[in-house]
Design a protein around this motif. Structure first.
Motif, PDB file in Angstrom:
ATOM      1  N   ASN A  35      13.812  -2.531  14.796  1.00 41.64           N
ATOM      2  CA  ASN A  35      14.277  -3.153  16.028  1.00 41.64           C
ATOM      3  C   ASN A  35      14.037  -2.248  17.224  1.00 41.64           C
ATOM      4  O   ASN A  35      13.537  -1.127  17.081  1.00 41.64           O
ATOM      5  N   SER A  36      14.400  -2.728  18.384  1.00 37.58           N
ATOM      6  CA  SER A  36      14.109  -2.009  19.626  1.00 37.58           C
ATOM      7  C   SER A  36      15.052  -0.843  19.871  1.00 37.58           C
ATOM      8  O   SER A  36      14.867  -0.084  20.815  1.00 37.58           O
ATOM      9  N   ARG A  37      16.070  -0.689  19.030  1.00 41.42           N
ATOM     10  CA  ARG A  37      17.070   0.351  19.268  1.00 41.42           C
ATOM     11  C   ARG A  37      16.730   1.683  18.607  1.00 41.42           C
ATOM     12  O   ARG A  37      17.244   2.718  18.995  1.00 41.42           O
ATOM     13  N   VAL A  38      15.877   1.646  17.589  1.00 35.65           N
ATOM     14  CA  VAL A  38      15.589   2.866  16.823  1.00 35.65           C
ATOM     15  C   VAL A  38      14.117   3.243  16.986  1.00 35.65           C
ATOM     16  O   VAL A  38      13.227   2.432  16.719  1.00 35.65           O
ATOM     17  N   PRO A  39      13.822   4.472  17.410  1.00 35.32           N
ATOM     18  CA  PRO A  39      12.419   4.905  17.547  1.00 35.32           C
ATOM     19  C   PRO A  39      11.778   5.119  16.180  1.00 35.32           C
ATOM     20  O   PRO A  39      12.428   5.560  15.239  1.00 35.32           O
ATOM     21  N   TYR A  40      10.486   4.815  16.092  1.00 29.61           N
ATOM     22  CA  TYR A  40       9.788   5.022  14.824  1.00 29.61           C
ATOM     23  C   TYR A  40       8.286   5.168  15.057  1.00 29.61           C
ATOM     24  O   TYR A  40       7.772   4.883  16.143  1.00 29.61           O
ATOM     25  N   ALA A  41       7.606   5.636  14.039  1.00 29.98           N
ATOM     26  CA  ALA A  41       6.142   5.734  14.036  1.00 29.98           C
ATOM     27  C   ALA A  41       5.672   5.393  12.627  1.00 29.98           C
ATOM     28  O   ALA A  41       6.403   5.588  11.650  1.00 29.98           O
ATOM     29  N   THR A  42       4.439   4.881  12.499  1.00 32.13           N
ATOM     30  CA  THR A  42       3.897   4.528  11.201  1.00 32.13           C
ATOM     31  C   THR A  42       2.698   5.411  10.864  1.00 32.13           C
ATOM     32  O   THR A  42       1.917   5.779  11.744  1.00 32.13           O
ATOM     33  N   GLU A  43       2.566   5.740   9.578  1.00 32.03           N
ATOM     34  CA  GLU A  43       1.462   6.570   9.085  1.00 32.03           C
ATOM     35  C   GLU A  43       0.900   5.896   7.842  1.00 32.03           C
ATOM     36  O   GLU A  43       1.619   5.679   6.871  1.00 32.03           O
ATOM     37  N   ILE A  44      -0.384   5.549   7.863  1.00 32.23           N
ATOM     38  CA  ILE A  44      -1.026   4.873   6.739  1.00 32.23           C
ATOM     39  C   ILE A  44      -1.679   5.919   5.838  1.00 32.23           C
ATOM     40  O   ILE A  44      -2.544   6.680   6.282  1.00 32.23           O
ATOM     41  N   LEU A  45      -1.266   5.946   4.564  1.00 35.55           N
ATOM     42  CA  LEU A  45      -1.755   6.949   3.617  1.00 35.55           C
ATOM     43  C   LEU A  45      -2.839   6.407   2.694  1.00 35.55           C
ATOM     44  O   LEU A  45      -3.681   7.167   2.208  1.00 35.55           O
ATOM     45  N   GLY A  50       0.828  -1.195   0.000  1.00 36.50           N
ATOM     46  CA  GLY A  50       0.000   0.000   0.000  1.00 36.50           C
ATOM     47  C   GLY A  50       0.862   1.245   0.000  1.00 36.50           C
ATOM     48  O   GLY A  50       1.983   1.248  -0.519  1.00 36.50           O
ATOM     49  N   ASN A  51       0.348   2.292   0.605  1.00 35.22           N
ATOM     50  CA  ASN A  51       1.043   3.571   0.651  1.00 35.22           C
ATOM     51  C   ASN A  51       1.129   4.019   2.100  1.00 35.22           C
ATOM     52  O   ASN A  51       0.104   4.262   2.746  1.00 35.22           O
ATOM     53  N   SER A  52       2.345   4.107   2.614  1.00 38.56           N
ATOM     54  CA  SER A  52       2.517   4.484   4.016  1.00 38.56           C
ATOM     55  C   SER A  52       3.846   5.202   4.194  1.00 38.56           C
ATOM     56  O   SER A  52       4.690   5.226   3.292  1.00 38.56           O
ATOM     57  N   LYS A  53       4.008   5.790   5.365  1.00 35.60           N
ATOM     58  CA  LYS A  53       5.272   6.423   5.724  1.00 35.60           C
ATOM     59  C   LYS A  53       5.728   5.878   7.066  1.00 35.60           C
ATOM     60  O   LYS A  53       4.916   5.689   7.975  1.00 35.60           O
TER      61      LYS A  53
END
Length: 292
Positions: free
Chosen positions: A71-81, A49-52
């Motif tokens: 992985n658990s070492r890098v912070p992240y967030a997901t956005e569904i477009l 699909g399309n996400s960021k």
């Protein structure tokens, strides 16, 4: 100052505590970014699909079919477009992978490499092959097979190897010299100290001598090997990794500067402040104010 976000959600946390892993098909509606932070688990995502992905200080646009590792070492967030985002996900804990932690292929994979490329665009054949692996994992998870955990680890390894084959050959490590082997061992020890999640369990390995002692080699030998392979001194690499962890803790936790300084092995907060200033050109307050 915002408090650290706790992941995963209670339902997933319960499953991970009981089994150590969860594999599933995804059908996710369009949504705004999730809370940004470090998860206490590993994720392999087959995204259709399309996400960021807001990944550390980068934004990775996944428009199409991608294999993504976190992985658990890098912070992240997901956005569904996209309106209808599908795919598969496999979530598992570090403890679940412990039996395989010494495998070189796993250590060189996107699961553990915080500086590598975590997203791989797939063609139709790769998509079909990986979707088939995920479907097999889901089917196997529903059985009472006695060695199901080992089977799941093997499937995870299979996905890892699919990704490793997509990487250019320069991403592979070949132990062609003693210097490269020593440097690889040093880098693995360095990375395994992070992330810092408990302010009462401060960093143990802080100097080149600390690492040399653990590797049972002379510090001069370690320094020569690291310099030969990376072009940087052992002390510089240690300082860079501590600085990266420090800025993450300053941005995404509500720990005091003094607590962060202690957790990273600094005896006094002013030593820590001088260290950050020297490494980044900014004071600890700079990173804290930007996230208020």
């Amino acid at each position: 100052m915002k408090s650290p976000v706790e992941f995963p959600d209670p339902a997933l946390k319960s499953v991970l505590k009981l089994k150590g892993f969860k594999v599933s098909r995804n059908n996710v509606p369009k949504s705004k970014p999730t809370a940004f932070g470090r998860r206490h688990f590993y994720l392999i995502l087959l995204s259709m699909g399309n996400s960021k992905i807001h990944y550390d200080d980068r934004v990775i646009h996944l428009d199409g079919v991608y294999l993504f590792f976190a992985n658990s070492r890098v912070p992240y967030a997901t956005e569904i477009l996209s309106e209808n985002h599908t795919g598969y996900s496999c979530v598992f804990t570090e403890a679940f992978m412990k039996p395989l932690e010494r495998l070189e292929s796993l250590q060189q994979s996107p699961l553990f490499n915080v500086n590598g490329t975590p997203a791989f665009k797939l063609d139709a054949q790769q998509q079909a092959r990986l979707a088939g692996i995920f479907d097999t994992m889901i089917a196997s998870d529903s059985t009472d097979y006695l060695y199901k955990d080992d089977l799941m680890r093997n499937y995870i390894q299979l996905i890892v190897h699919e990704a490793l084959q997509m990487q250019p050959t320069e991403h592979f490590v070949q132990f062609s010299s003693a210097s490269l082997r020593i440097t690889t061992q040093f880098m693995e020890l360095l990375e395994r100290q992070f992330p810092i999640e408990n302010m009462n369990a401060p960093l143990k390995l802080k100097t080149a001598q600390d690492y040399a002692s653990l590797l049972s080699i002379h510090v001069n030998y370690l320094n020569r090997a690291v310099k030969e392979i990376t072009g940087k001194s052992t002390t510089t690499l240690i300082a860079e990794r501590i600085t990266a962890e420090a800025t993450t803790l300053l941005r995404y936790t509500d720990w005091s500067v003094a607590d962060i300084a202690y957790a990273l092995g600094f005896e006094y907060p002013n030593y820590f402040s001088n260290f950050i200033k020297k490494g980044t050109g900014n004071t600890p307050k700079f990173y804290r104010v930007r996230e208020v």
